[in-house]
Design a protein around this motif. Structure first.
Motif, short mmCIF file in Angstrom:
data_model
loop_
_atom_site.label_atom_id
_atom_site.label_comp_id
_atom_site.label_asym_id
_atom_site.label_seq_id
_atom_site.Cartn_x
_atom_site.Cartn_y
_atom_site.Cartn_z
N GLY A 172 2.08 43.06 40.80
CA GLY A 172 2.27 43.82 42.04
C GLY A 172 2.32 42.90 43.25
N PHE A 173 1.42 41.93 43.28
CA PHE A 173 1.40 40.98 44.39
C PHE A 173 2.71 40.19 44.45
CE2 PHE A 173 0.48 36.70 46.00
CZ PHE A 173 0.00 37.01 47.26
N THR A 174 3.18 39.75 43.27
CA THR A 174 4.43 38.99 43.22
C THR A 174 5.60 39.84 43.69
OG1 THR A 174 3.59 37.71 41.34
CG2 THR A 174 5.97 37.68 41.71
N LEU A 175 5.62 41.10 43.29
CA LEU A 175 6.69 42.01 43.71
C LEU A 175 6.69 42.21 45.21
CD1 LEU A 175 8.95 43.91 42.83
CD2 LEU A 175 7.24 45.73 42.59
N VAL A 176 5.50 42.34 45.81
CA VAL A 176 5.40 42.52 47.26
C VAL A 176 5.93 41.28 47.99
CG1 VAL A 176 3.80 42.75 49.18
CG2 VAL A 176 3.51 44.17 47.14
N VAL A 177 5.58 40.10 47.47
CA VAL A 177 6.05 38.86 48.09
C VAL A 177 7.57 38.75 48.02
CG1 VAL A 177 6.02 36.34 47.90
CG2 VAL A 177 3.89 37.61 47.71
N LEU A 178 8.14 39.08 46.86
CA LEU A 178 9.59 39.00 46.69
C LEU A 178 10.30 40.00 47.60
CD1 LEU A 178 9.88 38.60 42.81
CD2 LEU A 178 10.26 36.86 44.56
N ILE A 179 9.77 41.20 47.70
CA ILE A 179 10.37 42.20 48.59
C ILE A 179 10.30 41.73 50.04
CG2 ILE A 179 10.14 44.54 49.48
CD1 ILE A 179 9.21 45.40 46.70
N SER A 180 9.16 41.21 50.43
CA SER A 180 8.99 40.73 51.81
C SER A 180 9.97 39.59 52.11
CB SER A 180 7.55 40.26 52.02
OG SER A 180 7.39 39.72 53.32
N PHE A 181 10.10 38.68 51.14
CA PHE A 181 11.03 37.57 51.31
C PHE A 181 12.46 38.07 51.44
CE2 PHE A 181 13.92 34.46 49.37
CZ PHE A 181 13.73 33.38 50.21
N GLY A 182 12.82 39.04 50.61
CA GLY A 182 14.17 39.57 50.66
C GLY A 182 14.46 40.28 51.97
N VAL A 183 13.49 41.06 52.45
CA VAL A 183 13.67 41.78 53.72
C VAL A 183 13.81 40.79 54.87
CG1 VAL A 183 12.56 43.31 55.36
CG2 VAL A 183 12.52 43.86 52.92
N ASP A 184 12.96 39.77 54.90
CA ASP A 184 13.03 38.79 55.98
C ASP A 184 14.35 38.03 55.95
OD1 ASP A 184 10.55 39.52 56.83
OD2 ASP A 184 9.48 37.87 55.84
N TYR A 210 17.24 39.09 54.70
CA TYR A 210 18.30 40.00 55.12
C TYR A 210 18.29 40.20 56.63
CZ TYR A 210 21.00 44.30 55.67
OH TYR A 210 21.91 45.24 56.08
N THR A 211 17.10 40.33 57.19
CA THR A 211 16.98 40.51 58.64
C THR A 211 17.48 39.29 59.40
OG1 THR A 211 15.07 41.96 58.31
CG2 THR A 211 15.39 41.02 60.51
N SER A 212 17.14 38.10 58.92
CA SER A 212 17.56 36.88 59.60
C SER A 212 19.07 36.69 59.54
CB SER A 212 16.87 35.66 58.99
OG SER A 212 17.26 35.49 57.64
N ILE A 213 19.70 37.21 58.49
CA ILE A 213 21.15 37.07 58.36
C ILE A 213 21.88 38.12 59.20
CG2 ILE A 213 23.09 37.26 56.74
CD1 ILE A 213 21.26 36.13 54.58
N THR A 214 21.40 39.34 59.15
CA THR A 214 22.09 40.43 59.84
C THR A 214 21.69 40.56 61.30
OG1 THR A 214 20.37 41.98 59.09
CG2 THR A 214 22.34 41.73 57.71
N GLU A 215 20.50 40.08 61.66
CA GLU A 215 20.04 40.18 63.05
C GLU A 215 19.58 38.81 63.53
OE1 GLU A 215 17.03 43.12 63.39
OE2 GLU A 215 18.12 44.63 62.23
N PRO A 216 20.51 37.98 64.02
CA PRO A 216 20.16 36.64 64.50
C PRO A 216 19.10 36.71 65.60
CG PRO A 216 22.54 36.93 64.36
CD PRO A 216 21.93 38.28 64.16
N ALA A 217 18.28 35.68 65.65
CA ALA A 217 17.24 35.64 66.67
C ALA A 217 17.86 35.61 68.06
CB ALA A 217 16.38 34.39 66.47
N PRO A 218 17.26 36.28 69.02
CA PRO A 218 17.82 36.31 70.37
C PRO A 218 17.87 34.89 70.97
CG PRO A 218 15.57 37.16 70.35
CD PRO A 218 15.99 37.02 68.92
#
Length: 283
Positions: free
Chosen positions: A12-24, A26-34
């Motif tokens: 479960g912990f590993t799954l949460v880390v992988l999901i968090s990594f994937g979300v971050d 995706y966010t960094s690619i689709t929403e560049p830092a201001p």
């Protein structure tokens, strides 16, 4: 059962880390830092040439001596150079008596042999350049809570080296109207000075070079602000890497020897295996 629970918790912990990594990701690619003021208005170092640049470069001892004068009369008021000894100045073309005289112009920490108390004494060639402050607290108190960095290795510690130092010393200016309009929070606060060559755009160091003739050069060179900045930048390149030119000069004979040895090895191989015929392949 306990082992199964532990395995499930780990998965479960590993799954949460992988999901968090994937979300971050995706966010960094689709929403560049201001875009920030530092990214948009920071300037790369100016293009400046020095005699010691390149594989055939050499130290200009006259320039290094002028740079030492600028450091001593301007920079040393705030910045230390703790990794450089007075005896190292002999590499700048000074004779032994001149090095002794230059060292004696400085006051370094010492001990009174009679009382054992801490005192200041005239420097000797074996001493290192002293700090202008007794400790970091005093340095911060005298500089708007910013401790002036040691300059011994500054040319190696900053991207751009001597070009960065030169650009910083000659780059003080008022913030542009475009900067203030787009990023009003980037305006220099109390005790800060705007300089687009500094990563944060504003720094606590006041412009150290302020006027032509601020120092006097014995060789008659006019001490303009660009000249002083270039001389001290070259000097700090030397303090950071005094063996740079000697190492480069040594490298050429080494490369020549390696090339010669490679050719000799190739010819030897041809001579030794010349009489050996390759085996025929059997189909």
């Amino acid at each position: 059962m306990a082992r199964l629970i532990a395995i499930l918790v780990g998965l479960g912990f590993t799954l949460v880390v992988l999901i968090s990594f994937g979300v971050d990701t995706y966010t960094s690619i689709t929403e560049p830092a201001p875009e920030t003021a530092e990214h948009k208005f920071h300037l790369e170092p100016k293009a400046v040439s020095f005699p010691h640049d390149g594989v055939f470069g050499k130290w200009d001892t006259a320039q290094l001596q002028r740079g030492y004068v600028v450091y001593k009369e301007v920079c040393a008021a705030c910045h230390s150079m703790k990794f450089v000894a007075f005896r190292d100045l002999a590499d700048l073309g000074y004779t032994e008596p001149e090095v002794q005289a230059l060292a004696a112009e400085w006051q370094v920490p010492g001990v009174d042999p009679q009382t054992g108390e801490a005192v200041l004494r005239a420097g000797e060639p074996t001493d290192y350049f002293p700090s202008p402050y007794p400790n970091a607290v005093a340095a911060a108190a005298a500089n708007n809570n910013a401790i002036p960095p040691d300059l011994s290795l500054m040319a190696k510690a900053r991207h751009g080296g001597a070009e960065y130092i030169y650009s910083l010393l000659t780059g003080y200016q008022e913030p542009s109207e475009e900067l203030l309009a787009e990023f009003p929070e980037a305006a220099p606060g109390q005790g800060l000075y705007h300089n687009p060559y500094f990563p944060n755009l504003n720094l606590a160091m006041a412009p150290p070079l302020t006027a032509t003739g601020q120092v006097s050069y014995e060789d008659g060179t006019e001490a303009t602000i660009p000249q002083m900045a270039k001389d001290v930048s070259a000097f700090l390149s030397w303090t950071a890497e005094p063996t740079k030119v000697k190492r480069t000069q040594t490298g050429w004979p080494v490369l020549g020897f390696v090339l010669f040895a490679t050719i000799l090895a190739y010819l030897s191989k041809k001579q030794i295996w010349a009489a050996v015929k390759p085996a025929k392949r059997k189909d």
